[in-house]
Write a protein that holds these residues in place. Sequence first.
Motif, PDB file in Angstrom:
ATOM      1  N   CYS A 154       0.795  -1.237   0.000  1.00  0.00           N
ATOM      2  CA  CYS A 154       0.000   0.000   0.000  1.00  0.00           C
ATOM      3  C   CYS A 154       0.830   1.291   0.000  1.00  0.00           C
ATOM      4  O   CYS A 154       0.464   2.229  -0.704  1.00  0.00           O
ATOM      5  N   CYS A 198       1.446   2.397  -3.477  1.00  0.00           N
ATOM      6  CA  CYS A 198       0.289   2.295  -4.370  1.00  0.00           C
ATOM      7  C   CYS A 198      -0.147   3.659  -4.902  1.00  0.00           C
ATOM      8  O   CYS A 198      -0.258   4.624  -4.148  1.00  0.00           O
ATOM      9  N   VAL A 240      -3.037   4.558  -5.729  1.00  0.00           N
ATOM     10  CA  VAL A 240      -4.355   4.924  -5.203  1.00  0.00           C
ATOM     11  C   VAL A 240      -4.219   5.939  -4.056  1.00  0.00           C
ATOM     12  O   VAL A 240      -5.061   6.814  -3.892  1.00  0.00           O
ATOM     13  N   GLN A 241      -3.139   5.821  -3.289  1.00  0.00           N
ATOM     14  CA  GLN A 241      -2.979   6.772  -2.181  1.00  0.00           C
ATOM     15  C   GLN A 241      -1.813   7.745  -2.390  1.00  0.00           C
ATOM     16  O   GLN A 241      -1.466   8.498  -1.494  1.00  0.00           O
ATOM     17  N   TYR A 268      -4.825  -2.509   4.866  1.00  0.00           N
ATOM     18  CA  TYR A 268      -6.263  -2.252   4.900  1.00  0.00           C
ATOM     19  C   TYR A 268      -7.057  -3.559   4.769  1.00  0.00           C
ATOM     20  O   TYR A 268      -8.228  -3.611   5.165  1.00  0.00           O
ATOM     21  N   CYS A 317      -4.985  -0.810  -7.938  1.00  0.00           N
ATOM     22  CA  CYS A 317      -4.635  -1.416  -6.650  1.00  0.00           C
ATOM     23  C   CYS A 317      -3.463  -2.388  -6.835  1.00  0.00           C
ATOM     24  O   CYS A 317      -3.437  -3.149  -7.798  1.00  0.00           O
ATOM     25  N   LEU A 318      -2.491  -2.384  -5.901  1.00  0.00           N
ATOM     26  CA  LEU A 318      -1.314  -3.260  -5.995  1.00  0.00           C
ATOM     27  C   LEU A 318      -1.462  -4.554  -5.193  1.00  0.00           C
ATOM     28  O   LEU A 318      -0.526  -5.349  -5.113  1.00  0.00           O
ATOM     29  N   CYS A 319      -2.585  -4.770  -4.569  1.00  0.00           N
ATOM     30  CA  CYS A 319      -2.714  -5.912  -3.654  1.00  0.00           C
ATOM     31  C   CYS A 319      -2.329  -7.258  -4.278  1.00  0.00           C
ATOM     32  O   CYS A 319      -1.727  -8.094  -3.615  1.00  0.00           O
ATOM     33  N   TYR A 335      -8.734  -3.399  -3.255  1.00  0.00           N
ATOM     34  CA  TYR A 335      -9.225  -2.054  -2.893  1.00  0.00           C
ATOM     35  C   TYR A 335      -9.808  -2.034  -1.474  1.00  0.00           C
ATOM     36  O   TYR A 335     -10.862  -1.421  -1.216  1.00  0.00           O
ATOM     37  N   PHE A 336      -9.106  -2.687  -0.562  1.00  0.00           N
ATOM     38  CA  PHE A 336      -9.565  -2.739   0.833  1.00  0.00           C
ATOM     39  C   PHE A 336      -9.600  -1.346   1.465  1.00  0.00           C
ATOM     40  O   PHE A 336     -10.409  -1.088   2.352  1.00  0.00           O
ATOM     41  N   CYS A 337      -8.715  -0.461   1.002  1.00  0.00           N
ATOM     42  CA  CYS A 337      -8.663   0.904   1.534  1.00  0.00           C
ATOM     43  C   CYS A 337      -9.948   1.661   1.241  1.00  0.00           C
ATOM     44  O   CYS A 337     -10.309   2.589   1.950  1.00  0.00           O
TER      45      CYS A 337
HETATM   46  S1  SF4 Z   1      -5.639  -1.659  -0.585  1.00  0.00           S
HETATM   47 FE1  SF4 Z   1      -4.971  -1.819  -2.732  1.00  0.00          FE
HETATM   48  S2  SF4 Z   1      -5.756   0.118  -3.625  1.00  0.00           S
HETATM   49 FE2  SF4 Z   1      -5.701   0.410  -1.428  1.00  0.00          FE
HETATM   50  S3  SF4 Z   1      -3.716   1.349  -1.004  1.00  0.00           S
HETATM   51 FE3  SF4 Z   1      -3.506  -0.885  -0.723  1.00  0.00          FE
HETATM   52  S4  SF4 Z   1      -2.719  -1.601  -2.675  1.00  0.00           S
HETATM   53 FE4  SF4 Z   1      -3.592   0.415  -3.031  1.00  0.00          FE
END
Ligand code: SF4
Length: 110
Positions: free
Chosen positions: A24, A27, A29-30, A65, A81-83, A102-104
């Motif tokens: 995260c 990532c 996304v943030q 997350y 998302c990099l999960c 996309y747990f965040c």
């Molecule tokens: S949960 Fe996924 S989208 Fe959210 S910050 Fe982590 S890697 Fe990125």
Amino acid sequence: MSEKSAAVEAEVPYSVSNIKRCMCPQCPVQADSAGTQEKIGNLRNETKSLGEGEAPELQKVPGVYCSTGAASCVLNPNKQCLCKTCAVWGEYCLEHANPMMYFCDIGRAT
Ligand code: SF4
Ligand code: SF4
């Protein structure tokens, strides 16, 4: 043979090991979230000052997350998302979790 399904295995512990492996902080996304970037900058100091087996306070960690649930900072879920690239995601079979990424934004893996 275990009767537990893969989906039940999805509960991810909030641990230093998982915090260290979490993708995260890198990532997109943030990436534009000022609150998150500040936490990323502080994270190394936070983990350094802890004793054996201790984890930082939840609100100070810009990640895991999948364990802790949606982020409090403003994020951009239109980015990728990099999960799926994360060792924690593989270890806890999060492809079977709900949500699976996309747990965040959506909330923790169950
Ligand atoms: S949960 Fe996924 S989208 Fe959210 S910050 Fe982590 S890697 Fe990125
Ligand atoms: S699966 Fe996603 S939220 Fe969970 S530790 Fe990995 S990168 Fe972080």
